[in-house]
Design an enzyme around this catalytic site. Structure first.
Site, short mmCIF file in Angstrom:
data_model
loop_
_atom_site.label_atom_id
_atom_site.label_comp_id
_atom_site.label_asym_id
_atom_site.label_seq_id
_atom_site.Cartn_x
_atom_site.Cartn_y
_atom_site.Cartn_z
CE LYS A 13 -1.92 -1.09 3.97
NZ LYS A 13 -1.22 -2.36 4.26
NE ARG A 88 -4.38 -1.12 10.14
CZ ARG A 88 -3.35 -0.61 9.48
NH1 ARG A 88 -3.39 0.61 9.03
NH2 ARG A 88 -2.29 -1.34 9.29
NE ARG A 122 7.81 -2.35 6.28
CZ ARG A 122 6.49 -2.32 6.40
NH1 ARG A 122 5.75 -1.77 5.46
NH2 ARG A 122 5.92 -2.85 7.45
NE ARG A 155 6.36 -0.24 10.01
CZ ARG A 155 5.23 -0.24 9.30
NH1 ARG A 155 5.19 0.37 8.12
NH2 ARG A 155 4.15 -0.83 9.75
NE ARG A 166 2.13 -4.55 11.10
CZ ARG A 166 3.23 -4.52 10.33
NH1 ARG A 166 4.38 -4.98 10.80
NH2 ARG A 166 3.18 -4.02 9.13
P1 AP5 Z 1 4.90 -1.51 1.88
O1 AP5 Z 1 4.52 -0.71 0.70
O2 AP5 Z 1 5.63 -0.83 2.99
O3 AP5 Z 1 3.62 -2.31 2.43
P2 AP5 Z 1 2.34 -1.79 3.17
O4 AP5 Z 1 1.16 -2.48 2.60
O5 AP5 Z 1 2.31 -0.29 3.21
O6 AP5 Z 1 2.61 -2.42 4.60
P3 AP5 Z 1 2.56 -1.83 6.08
O7 AP5 Z 1 3.24 -2.87 6.92
O8 AP5 Z 1 3.13 -0.45 6.16
O9 AP5 Z 1 1.07 -1.81 6.34
P4 AP5 Z 1 0.39 -1.81 7.68
O10 AP5 Z 1 -0.99 -1.60 7.24
O11 AP5 Z 1 0.67 -2.98 8.52
O12 AP5 Z 1 1.11 -0.60 8.47
P5 AP5 Z 1 0.76 0.93 8.66
O13 AP5 Z 1 1.99 1.70 8.50
O14 AP5 Z 1 -0.45 1.32 7.91
O15 AP5 Z 1 5.76 -2.76 1.35
C1 AP5 Z 1 6.33 -3.68 2.25
C2 AP5 Z 1 7.74 -4.06 1.76
O16 AP5 Z 1 7.65 -4.75 0.53
C3 AP5 Z 1 8.65 -2.86 1.51
O17 AP5 Z 1 9.94 -3.22 1.87
C4 AP5 Z 1 8.57 -2.64 -0.01
O18 AP5 Z 1 9.76 -2.10 -0.50
C5 AP5 Z 1 8.31 -4.04 -0.52
N1 AP5 Z 1 7.40 -4.12 -1.65
C6 AP5 Z 1 6.25 -3.39 -1.85
N2 AP5 Z 1 5.64 -3.82 -2.97
C7 AP5 Z 1 6.40 -4.83 -3.46
C8 AP5 Z 1 6.28 -5.69 -4.60
N3 AP5 Z 1 5.23 -5.60 -5.44
N4 AP5 Z 1 7.23 -6.62 -4.80
C9 AP5 Z 1 8.28 -6.75 -3.94
N5 AP5 Z 1 8.44 -5.97 -2.84
C10 AP5 Z 1 7.53 -5.02 -2.62
O19 AP5 Z 1 0.31 0.92 10.21
C11 AP5 Z 1 1.25 0.65 11.22
C12 AP5 Z 1 0.53 0.57 12.56
O20 AP5 Z 1 -0.10 1.83 12.87
C13 AP5 Z 1 -0.63 -0.44 12.61
O21 AP5 Z 1 -0.19 -1.75 12.88
C14 AP5 Z 1 -1.49 0.14 13.75
O22 AP5 Z 1 -0.90 -0.12 14.99
C15 AP5 Z 1 -1.37 1.64 13.50
N6 AP5 Z 1 -2.43 2.11 12.60
C16 AP5 Z 1 -2.26 2.63 11.36
N7 AP5 Z 1 -3.44 2.94 10.81
C17 AP5 Z 1 -4.38 2.62 11.72
C18 AP5 Z 1 -5.80 2.67 11.72
N8 AP5 Z 1 -6.47 3.11 10.65
N9 AP5 Z 1 -6.46 2.24 12.82
C19 AP5 Z 1 -5.79 1.77 13.90
N10 AP5 Z 1 -4.44 1.67 13.96
C20 AP5 Z 1 -3.75 2.09 12.87
#
Ligand code: AP5
Length: 216
Positions: A13, A88, A122, A155, A166
């Site tokens: 994402k 979410r 990552r 992270r 998660r």
């Molecule tokens: P990346 O693009 O970073 O993946 P992502 O889907 O953004 O994954 P996240 O782990 O950031 O999502 P998340 O939803 O768990 O965390 P968030 O930050 O929102 O890609 C991952 C890796 O793969 C990277 O190294 C990239 O280079 C690589 N990659 C990408 N695409 C690729 C491909 N096609 N092929 C190969 N490699 C690839 O949230 C973090 C925390 O914040 C949550 O756990 C929660 O505690 C809190 N939080 C955030 N939002 C909320 C909410 N709405 N409600 C409650 N708590 C929340």
């Protein structure tokens, strides 16, 4: 236009939303990045959410909804936005529908095997928040962001125990929103399994069609 980037942790994402922001000019609003920024700066918000995020839990709906509503009311989000990591939960989805309804939800689908592989390698930039990968998206200089020269770090919530929590939260609370958005007619599924350049080529085409259809 208003796009939600949806999918499991590690589905891509953040990576795809960053590319889409550069290409289409809408602001990329990541709730995870807002929380991590607050943790980095040691603000009251950061102190409040630190333990929850590091353990892989979800921040409360009340806090998250208030923060997103405030952010979407800012002038740069008037013409559209790319939301990444929100909604979410059903409560968050209903709140968004009430205060600023989405046009499309891009659901990036990737297998468990892929997301685990992606999260384990990552590396994030401390300055611009971009994500890289030691094998799939390596930087030219190890440990340094190609985009802004910032320092890369792993992270805390990419540790195995937190990733497990998660993924469980995603399955129980977030994945059911696919049906919610299918019913609203806004869900667009994109295969996120291939390498990043291939996924982006397909996604860019999909977004171009949606933007042109809107302008027609
Ligand atoms: P990346 O693009 O970073 O993946 P992502 O889907 O953004 O994954 P996240 O782990 O950031 O999502 P998340 O939803 O768990 O965390 P968030 O930050 O929102 O890609 C991952 C890796 O793969 C990277 O190294 C990239 O280079 C690589 N990659 C990408 N695409 C690729 C491909 N096609 N092929 C190969 N490699 C690839 O949230 C973090 C925390 O914040 C949550 O756990 C929660 O505690 C809190 N939080 C955030 N939002 C909320 C909410 N709405 N409600 C409650 N708590 C929340």
């Amino acid at each position: 236009m208003k796009f939600v980037f949806f999918g499991a942790p590690g589905a891509g994402k953040g990576t795809m939303a960053a590319k889409a922001a550069e290409t289409f000019g809408f602001p990329h609003i990541s709730t995870g990045e807002i929380f991590r920024g607050a943790m980095r700066d040691g603000t009251p918000l950061g102190l409040k959410v630190k333990a929850i995020i590091e353990s892989g839990g979800l921040v409360s709906d009340e806090l998250t909804i208030g923060l997103v509503e405030e952010r979407l009311a800012m002038p740069d989000a008037k013409a559209g936005w790319l939301l990444d990591g929100f909604p979410r939960t059903l409560g968050q989805a209903e709140a968004l529908a009430a205060f600023c309804p989405e046009d499309h939800v891009i659901d990036l689908e990737a297998s468990d095997e892929k997301v685990l592989d992606r999260l384990s390698g990552r590396r994030m930039c401390r300055s611009c928040g971009r994500s890289w990968h030691v094998r799939f998206m390596p930087t030219a200089k190890p440990g340094i962001c190609d985009h802004c020269g910032g320092e890369l770090y792993t992270r805390d919530d990419d540790r195995e125990e937190s990733v497990k929590v998660r993924l469980e939260n995603y399955r129980s609370q977030t994945a059911p929103l696919q049906d919610y958005y299918r019913r609203r007619g806004t869900l667009v599924t994109v295969d996120g399994e291939a390498d990043a350049d291939s996924v982006w080529t397909v996604l860019k085409g999909v977004m171009e069609r949606l933007v042109s259809a809107r302008q027609a």
